[in-house]
Design a protein around this motif. Structure first.
Motif, PDB file in Angstrom:
ATOM      1  N   GLN A 235     -11.719 -16.703 -30.472  1.00 45.15           N
ATOM      2  CA  GLN A 235     -12.341 -17.328 -31.638  1.00 45.15           C
ATOM      3  C   GLN A 235     -13.848 -17.125 -31.664  1.00 45.15           C
ATOM      4  O   GLN A 235     -14.409 -16.725 -32.672  1.00 45.15           O
ATOM      5  CB  GLN A 235     -12.014 -18.832 -31.669  1.00 45.15           C
ATOM      6  CG  GLN A 235     -10.551 -19.137 -31.905  1.00 45.15           C
ATOM      7  CD  GLN A 235     -10.102 -18.835 -33.336  1.00 45.15           C
ATOM      8  OE1 GLN A 235     -10.909 -18.842 -34.261  1.00 45.15           O
ATOM      9  NE2 GLN A 235      -8.813 -18.550 -33.509  1.00 45.15           N
ATOM     10  N   ASP A 236     -14.484 -17.396 -30.530  1.00 45.56           N
ATOM     11  CA  ASP A 236     -15.939 -17.273 -30.498  1.00 45.56           C
ATOM     12  C   ASP A 236     -16.301 -16.031 -29.685  1.00 45.56           C
ATOM     13  O   ASP A 236     -16.500 -16.092 -28.476  1.00 45.56           O
ATOM     14  CB  ASP A 236     -16.569 -18.530 -29.877  1.00 45.56           C
ATOM     15  CG  ASP A 236     -18.087 -18.521 -30.005  1.00 45.56           C
ATOM     16  OD1 ASP A 236     -18.659 -17.452 -30.317  1.00 45.56           O
ATOM     17  OD2 ASP A 236     -18.699 -19.588 -29.794  1.00 45.56           O
ATOM     18  N   PHE A 237     -16.370 -14.901 -30.374  1.00 44.60           N
ATOM     19  CA  PHE A 237     -16.589 -13.651 -29.659  1.00 44.60           C
ATOM     20  C   PHE A 237     -17.969 -13.606 -29.018  1.00 44.60           C
ATOM     21  O   PHE A 237     -18.159 -13.016 -27.953  1.00 44.60           O
ATOM     22  CB  PHE A 237     -16.386 -12.473 -30.623  1.00 44.60           C
ATOM     23  CG  PHE A 237     -16.559 -11.134 -29.973  1.00 44.60           C
ATOM     24  CD1 PHE A 237     -15.795 -10.784 -28.863  1.00 44.60           C
ATOM     25  CD2 PHE A 237     -17.491 -10.217 -30.447  1.00 44.60           C
ATOM     26  CE1 PHE A 237     -15.951  -9.554 -28.245  1.00 44.60           C
ATOM     27  CE2 PHE A 237     -17.646  -8.992 -29.831  1.00 44.60           C
ATOM     28  CZ  PHE A 237     -16.883  -8.666 -28.746  1.00 44.60           C
ATOM     29  N   PRO A 281      -9.547 -10.237 -37.449  1.00 44.40           N
ATOM     30  CA  PRO A 281     -10.698 -10.134 -38.337  1.00 44.40           C
ATOM     31  C   PRO A 281     -11.961  -9.705 -37.579  1.00 44.40           C
ATOM     32  O   PRO A 281     -11.979  -9.718 -36.361  1.00 44.40           O
ATOM     33  CB  PRO A 281     -10.855 -11.573 -38.836  1.00 44.40           C
ATOM     34  CG  PRO A 281     -10.369 -12.404 -37.701  1.00 44.40           C
ATOM     35  CD  PRO A 281      -9.273 -11.614 -37.059  1.00 44.40           C
ATOM     36  N   VAL A 282     -12.998  -9.357 -38.360  1.00 47.98           N
ATOM     37  CA  VAL A 282     -14.256  -8.921 -37.765  1.00 47.98           C
ATOM     38  C   VAL A 282     -14.969 -10.102 -37.098  1.00 47.98           C
ATOM     39  O   VAL A 282     -15.075 -11.174 -37.678  1.00 47.98           O
ATOM     40  CB  VAL A 282     -15.167  -8.289 -38.842  1.00 47.98           C
ATOM     41  CG1 VAL A 282     -16.560  -8.039 -38.289  1.00 47.98           C
ATOM     42  CG2 VAL A 282     -14.550  -7.014 -39.359  1.00 47.98           C
ATOM     43  N   ARG A 283     -15.382  -9.893 -35.865  1.00 45.93           N
ATOM     44  CA  ARG A 283     -16.183 -10.886 -35.148  1.00 45.93           C
ATOM     45  C   ARG A 283     -17.265 -10.159 -34.367  1.00 45.93           C
ATOM     46  O   ARG A 283     -16.964  -9.200 -33.659  1.00 45.93           O
ATOM     47  CB  ARG A 283     -15.296 -11.688 -34.173  1.00 45.93           C
ATOM     48  CG  ARG A 283     -14.347 -12.673 -34.870  1.00 45.93           C
ATOM     49  CD  ARG A 283     -13.035 -12.791 -34.138  1.00 45.93           C
ATOM     50  NE  ARG A 283     -12.334 -11.514 -34.084  1.00 45.93           N
ATOM     51  CZ  ARG A 283     -11.597 -11.123 -33.049  1.00 45.93           C
ATOM     52  NH1 ARG A 283     -11.479 -11.880 -31.992  1.00 45.93           N
ATOM     53  NH2 ARG A 283     -10.976  -9.948 -33.071  1.00 45.93           N
ATOM     54  N   SER A 284     -18.514 -10.596 -34.495  1.00 43.55           N
ATOM     55  CA  SER A 284     -19.619  -9.859 -33.869  1.00 43.55           C
ATOM     56  C   SER A 284     -20.276 -10.671 -32.765  1.00 43.55           C
ATOM     57  O   SER A 284     -20.154 -11.895 -32.721  1.00 43.55           O
ATOM     58  CB  SER A 284     -20.704  -9.532 -34.884  1.00 43.55           C
ATOM     59  OG  SER A 284     -20.159  -9.266 -36.133  1.00 43.55           O
ATOM     60  N   HIS A 604      -8.462 -17.016 -37.805  1.00 45.58           N
ATOM     61  CA  HIS A 604      -9.673 -17.735 -37.447  1.00 45.58           C
ATOM     62  C   HIS A 604      -9.484 -19.207 -37.772  1.00 45.58           C
ATOM     63  O   HIS A 604      -9.004 -19.547 -38.844  1.00 45.58           O
ATOM     64  CB  HIS A 604     -10.845 -17.200 -38.279  1.00 45.58           C
ATOM     65  CG  HIS A 604     -11.928 -16.616 -37.458  1.00 45.58           C
ATOM     66  ND1 HIS A 604     -12.398 -17.208 -36.324  1.00 45.58           N
ATOM     67  CD2 HIS A 604     -12.653 -15.482 -37.621  1.00 45.58           C
ATOM     68  CE1 HIS A 604     -13.366 -16.464 -35.817  1.00 45.58           C
ATOM     69  NE2 HIS A 604     -13.530 -15.412 -36.569  1.00 45.58           N
ATOM     70  N   VAL A 605      -9.880 -20.075 -36.865  1.00 46.53           N
ATOM     71  CA  VAL A 605      -9.838 -21.498 -37.162  1.00 46.53           C
ATOM     72  C   VAL A 605     -10.765 -21.737 -38.352  1.00 46.53           C
ATOM     73  O   VAL A 605     -11.913 -21.322 -38.343  1.00 46.53           O
ATOM     74  CB  VAL A 605     -10.308 -22.334 -35.951  1.00 46.53           C
ATOM     75  CG1 VAL A 605     -10.341 -23.816 -36.300  1.00 46.53           C
ATOM     76  CG2 VAL A 605      -9.381 -22.080 -34.768  1.00 46.53           C
ATOM     77  N   GLY A 606     -10.220 -22.371 -39.404  1.00 43.36           N
ATOM     78  CA  GLY A 606     -11.028 -22.588 -40.596  1.00 43.36           C
ATOM     79  C   GLY A 606     -10.893 -21.453 -41.595  1.00 43.36           C
ATOM     80  O   GLY A 606     -11.412 -21.519 -42.703  1.00 43.36           O
ATOM     81  N   GLY A 607     -10.191 -20.371 -41.222  1.00 40.50           N
ATOM     82  CA  GLY A 607      -9.891 -19.301 -42.158  1.00 40.50           C
ATOM     83  C   GLY A 607     -11.078 -18.467 -42.604  1.00 40.50           C
ATOM     84  O   GLY A 607     -11.028 -17.798 -43.616  1.00 40.50           O
ATOM     85  N   LYS A 608     -12.153 -18.473 -41.806  1.00 37.32           N
ATOM     86  CA  LYS A 608     -13.342 -17.725 -42.199  1.00 37.32           C
ATOM     87  C   LYS A 608     -13.312 -16.337 -41.568  1.00 37.32           C
ATOM     88  O   LYS A 608     -12.844 -16.150 -40.456  1.00 37.32           O
ATOM     89  CB  LYS A 608     -14.597 -18.479 -41.732  1.00 37.32           C
ATOM     90  CG  LYS A 608     -15.696 -18.534 -42.780  1.00 37.32           C
ATOM     91  CD  LYS A 608     -16.847 -19.378 -42.276  1.00 37.32           C
ATOM     92  CE  LYS A 608     -17.980 -18.545 -41.691  1.00 37.32           C
ATOM     93  NZ  LYS A 608     -17.991 -18.252 -40.304  1.00 37.32           N
ATOM     94  N   CYS A 609     -13.819 -15.363 -42.313  1.00 32.04           N
ATOM     95  CA  CYS A 609     -13.884 -14.005 -41.783  1.00 32.04           C
ATOM     96  C   CYS A 609     -15.344 -13.590 -41.770  1.00 32.04           C
ATOM     97  O   CYS A 609     -16.082 -13.848 -42.714  1.00 32.04           O
ATOM     98  CB  CYS A 609     -13.063 -13.071 -42.666  1.00 32.04           C
ATOM     99  SG  CYS A 609     -13.134 -11.352 -42.187  1.00 32.04           S
ATOM    100  N   ASP A 610     -15.750 -12.952 -40.709  1.00 34.09           N
ATOM    101  CA  ASP A 610     -17.165 -12.631 -40.498  1.00 34.09           C
ATOM    102  C   ASP A 610     -17.476 -11.183 -40.879  1.00 34.09           C
ATOM    103  O   ASP A 610     -18.288 -10.530 -40.257  1.00 34.09           O
ATOM    104  CB  ASP A 610     -17.515 -12.906 -39.028  1.00 34.09           C
ATOM    105  CG  ASP A 610     -18.947 -12.568 -38.703  1.00 34.09           C
ATOM    106  OD1 ASP A 610     -19.814 -12.739 -39.580  1.00 34.09           O
ATOM    107  OD2 ASP A 610     -19.205 -12.121 -37.573  1.00 34.09           O
ATOM    108  N   ALA A 611     -16.763 -10.648 -41.870  1.00 32.85           N
ATOM    109  CA  ALA A 611     -16.981  -9.238 -42.226  1.00 32.85           C
ATOM    110  C   ALA A 611     -18.428  -9.048 -42.671  1.00 32.85           C
ATOM    111  O   ALA A 611     -19.026  -8.044 -42.429  1.00 32.85           O
ATOM    112  CB  ALA A 611     -16.036  -8.817 -43.332  1.00 32.85           C
TER     113      ALA A 611
END
Lengths: 611, 219
Positions: A235-237, A281-284, A604-611
């Motif tokens: 979750q928290d990359f 999903p994208v995670r940076s 993602h918890v909360g359904g957010k995508c970090d694209a």
């Protein structure tokens, strides 16, 4: 060191691969650990040690109290021969102990052509190949990695598959294993409980039946196992484990440098690309974190080369900021920075000048297809103008070597598309002539084509691979149209790509073929020294399995696929929509322009995508 | 110029010469010890090992030459040992030393191992072999057209004692180090060719000392 081992090592090639003892290798006290984990990579030391995932999991598990994780690689043929003759069982590099006595044996499955090596390594360890033949709780055979997204070809072999990122789930499995051992569970009890862990697929808990036409009929989960197993993600990359302190081999490996992982996932959505869908999903990581990790990793390793790793590095938003920060440290410390995975559309002069500082190696672009129509169909949103502009930038900056990667046999491909590759190479050559500051030095343009292999969990999972005759015809067509001495053309071997297409979308019946081929001597199938196509065809024949059913068959929209029991978070409906758009040659904008609704954000918890 | 005296044992025996050079260069960086680099477009660390050790040999007398820039020499062994892989141990770091051309002889202990005990007569067969007036073997050569040259080993052997143990025969050899040197592997080849009954199942080779022309330790 084991005496027998000491006796055989002088007789084998590159013996330093088999000794352990490298800087930062983790050696623990046998009496102070209660879980022994064999982390296996089904290929050579040089390749396995270059795998970042191996290093991450090694670090994560060895940080656990009471757990000792060791590395195991596939011995090359000469070493295998010596081991079998002297009766040395496959051993962990750190302790030299036989892994047959370990608690868990985990395989990293990065490519299908390594499947026979999994069988070979189990055999070298002295273990039975099939899950049902290994009836005790110890050892449990685990497998993960990209190939686990279609686990079925190895379903009868592996006890449990881990889908997705292994940082957390590996620990959860170890905790459950400890509990099982303390409470004297049977292997069946353990596996039934493990199936309740998110991301764990236990193949023995699914009853599979087939229709008359050979396609899947039903897959019925037993003992409360989930109907669909969804992959795990970190979750928290930014805060997740990164191996700053990692093993530095004493002998040369393939990627012998610091690998800095900048982000996971990809915003692009190329329709052929399994990684592009499966790692969503994208995670940076933040540039600050990366800067700290990069510098620490260089200091601890003594490496003088660093590379940024991701599926598409130029899509990292703060890339220039990160490069500036890294170079500020790298230059005075004589560390060179390389940036692979740059896209031709946003390759900038500024970026190029930054990496050029240290050493000027060749540039590689992957347009994938020769015409704009086909590039649109596969959603590779790169235009000819993008590519030529990037090449001009590079050539005028003094580069004189460019590699261009393409695929042949993509869905909807025509001869016009094939010839478009030759045209594009020619245009790149002309671009060089226009802008190069030193025309006398000449230019090397290398065009490579691979044969497209349709993969599970992609928009092209329904597609047939073109036949081998057709592929070879297209290669010949292209070869005849490649002009000019500055352009070199390489094409990928057809036989391995065909087998890859079978294994990639295989079901449980393919497992018999893999075992038969292995019994007949198949191993290291990714290596031309070992690969024998006829052996594989004989195995298909003797098992009564038709490889064309898997490789060359066009699937119906609603066919149940062997890998439908797994989910990467991207919905099948989305993939089908992408397939239809491919046939209309309509592009889908990248995730930053607009969310395409693939479904992976729900991971993602909360359904957010970090694209 | 500075020298590091180090030993190479256990798993590290199987690190090749080229890999060892790379390993040392990285270890210097890990230890935070700056060493002199070559000048030019692609500077690289200036380190050399005068007498490369064959893969699989152990040694207690290796020497690496370099130029330490920012570190008191007495701190070097401890800092390097923390940064090196298992099996490589730096004993000391010192300034100067004798020129490499004075490195004349190497003392090797070659242990011949026999699974079922040393065969009867093996020791004397080896003794006799070494006391021949000439012992010519074929050696691979990169220079010769045929890829092979013939070498007489006897002039390259300064001293040799052979002693029988329980399951082993130990040879204590002083061999020419360079111009030309003699690799003890060639002696094993000669034993296997000339007295096959004395051929060992396995041989371990240890480099015990490097000597000057007067057979005194070279450093």
């Amino acid at each position: 060191m084991n005496r027998t081992l000491e006796h055989i090592l002088p007789r084998v090639q590159k013996p330093a691969r088999y000794t352990g003892g490298e800087y930062n290798a983790v050696v623990k006290d046998r009496r102070k650990v209660d879980v022994r984990y064999a982390l296996c990579f089904p290929d050579t030391y040089e390749i396995g040690m270059s795998n970042l995932g191996m290093r991450i999991l090694y670090g994560v598990m060895n940080e656990m109290e009471g757990v000792w994780c060791e590395r195991v690689f596939a011995p090359w043929g000469d070493m295998e021969e010596e081991m079998r003759r002297e009766g040395i069982l496959l051993y962990g590099l750190e302790s030299g102990d036989s892994i047959a006595d370990f608690d868990l044996i985990g395989f990293s499955l990065g490519y299908e052509m390594a499947y026979t090596n999994v069988l070979n390594m189990l055999d070298l360890a002295g273990l039975s190949l099939r899950s049902e033949e290994r009836d005790s709780l110890t050892p449990i055979v685990v497998a993960g990695g990209t190939c686990a997204y279609n686990p079925e070809p190895l379903a009868p072999i592996v006890d449990l598959f881990v889908l997705g990122e292994g940082e957390e789930v590996s620990q959860e499995i170890i905790h459950l294993y400890r509990k099982a051992r303390e409470e004297c569970w049977s292997k069946e009890e353990f596996l039934a409980a493990a199936a309740q862990i998110g991301g764990v697929y236990v193949p023995s808990l699914y009853e599979v039946s087939y229709q008359a036409d050979g396609t899947l009929a039903e897959v019925i989960p037993q003992e409360g196992a989930p109907a669909i197993v969804t992959k795990r993600i970190v979750q928290d990359f930014d805060k997740s484990y990164f191996p700053v302190k990692t093993i530095i081999p004493s002998t040369e490996i393939v990627h012998d440098r610091v690998m800095l992982e900048v982000f996971r996932g990809c915003i692009r959505g190329c329709r052929f690309c399994q990684a592009g869908y499966a790692y969503r999903p994208v995670r940076s990581r933040s540039p600050e974190t990366l800067l700290r990790q990069g510098i620490e990793a260089c200091k601890d390793s003594g490496y003088q080369e660093m590379t940024l790793s991701s599926l598409s590095t130029s899509d990292y938003r703060p890339l220039e900021h990160l490069c500036d920060g890294l170079l500020e440290w790298c230059e005075p410390n004589k560390v060179s920075l390389s940036l692979p995975s740059l896209r031709a559309d946003n390759f900038s002069l500024g970026l190029m000048e930054r990496v050029q500082h240290v050493r000027k190696s060749g540039l590689t672009f992957a347009p994938e297809a020769g015409t704009q129509r086909l590039r649109d169909a596969i959603n590779k949103n790169v235009t000819e103008e993008d590519l030529l502009r990037s090449c001009r930038t590079a050539f005028s900056g003094g580069w004189s070597s460019v590699k261009l990667y393409f695929m042949l046999g993509l869905p909807t491909e025509t001869d016009e598309d094939v010839l478009g590759i030759a045209d594009l190479a020619e245009k790149v050559y002309k671009a060089w002539k226009e802008v190069t500051p030193n025309p006398k030095r000449g230019v090397n343009i290398t065009v490579s084509t691979a044969w497209f292999v349709p993969k599970p969990h992609t928009a092209f999972q329904w597609e047939p691979q073109i036949t081998m005759e057709e592929y070879l015809r297209r290669v010949k067509l292209l070869r005849e149209h490649m002009r000019g001495r500055s352009i070199r053309y390489n094409w990928h071997d057809s036989q391995t790509s065909f087998l890859e297409a079978v294994l990639a979308r295989g079901d449980r019946r393919v497992a018999d073929v893999i075992e038969t081929a292995w019994r007949d001597g198949a191993k290291f199938d990714a290596w031309s020294e070992y690969f024998d196509f006829d052996r594989w065809m004989a195995a298909f024949e003797s098992c009564g399995v038709d490889p064309a059913f898997y490789a060359n068959r066009s699937r119906e929209k609603d066919e149940r696929f062997p890998w439908d029991v797994t989910s990467v978070g991207v919905s099948k409906a989305f993939l089908w929509r992408e397939r239809e758009r491919a046939y209309e040659a309509v592009i889908t904008p990248d995730c930053r322009v607009q969310c395409t609704g693939c479904g992976a954000n729900k991971l993602h918890v909360g359904g957010k995508c970090d694209a | 110029m500075h020298r590091l005296a180090f030993s190479k044992a256990d798993t590290a025996k199987f690190i090749s010469h080229l890999d060892l050079m790379r390993t040392f260069q990285r270890a210097f960086l890990r230890a935070g010890i700056a060493i002199k680099h070559t000048e030019g477009f692609n500077p690289h660390a200036f380190v050399s090992i005068p007498l490369p050790l064959s893969v699989g040999f152990s040694s207690s007398c290796e020497v690496l030459e370099c130029q330490v820039l920012n570190t008191p020499l007495e701190e070097v062994p401890q800092r390097m040992n923390a940064a090196l892989p298992a099996g490589i141990t730096v004993q000391r770091c010192y300034d100067g030393g004798r020129p490499v051309k004075e490195l004349a002889y190497v003392n090797y202990i070659v242990t011949l191992e026999y699974e079922t005990g040393a065969p009867f007569g093996a020791e004397s067969a080896i003794q006799n072999l070494l006391s021949r007036p000439a012992l010519v073997v074929e050696k691979r050569s990169k220079k010769a057209k045929s890829g092979k040259v013939e070498v007489d080993l006897i002039p390259l052997i300064a001293r040799a004692t052979v002693e029988e143990g329980r399951d082993t025969i130990a040879m204590d050899l002083v061999l020419k180090a360079q111009n030309p040197g003699l690799n003890p592997e060639l002696l094993l080849t000669a034993i296997r060719a000339n007295c096959p009954d004395a051929a060992p199942d396995y041989a371990s080779i240890h480099r015990r000392a490097v000597l000057n022309p007067q057979f005194q330790p070279w450093a």
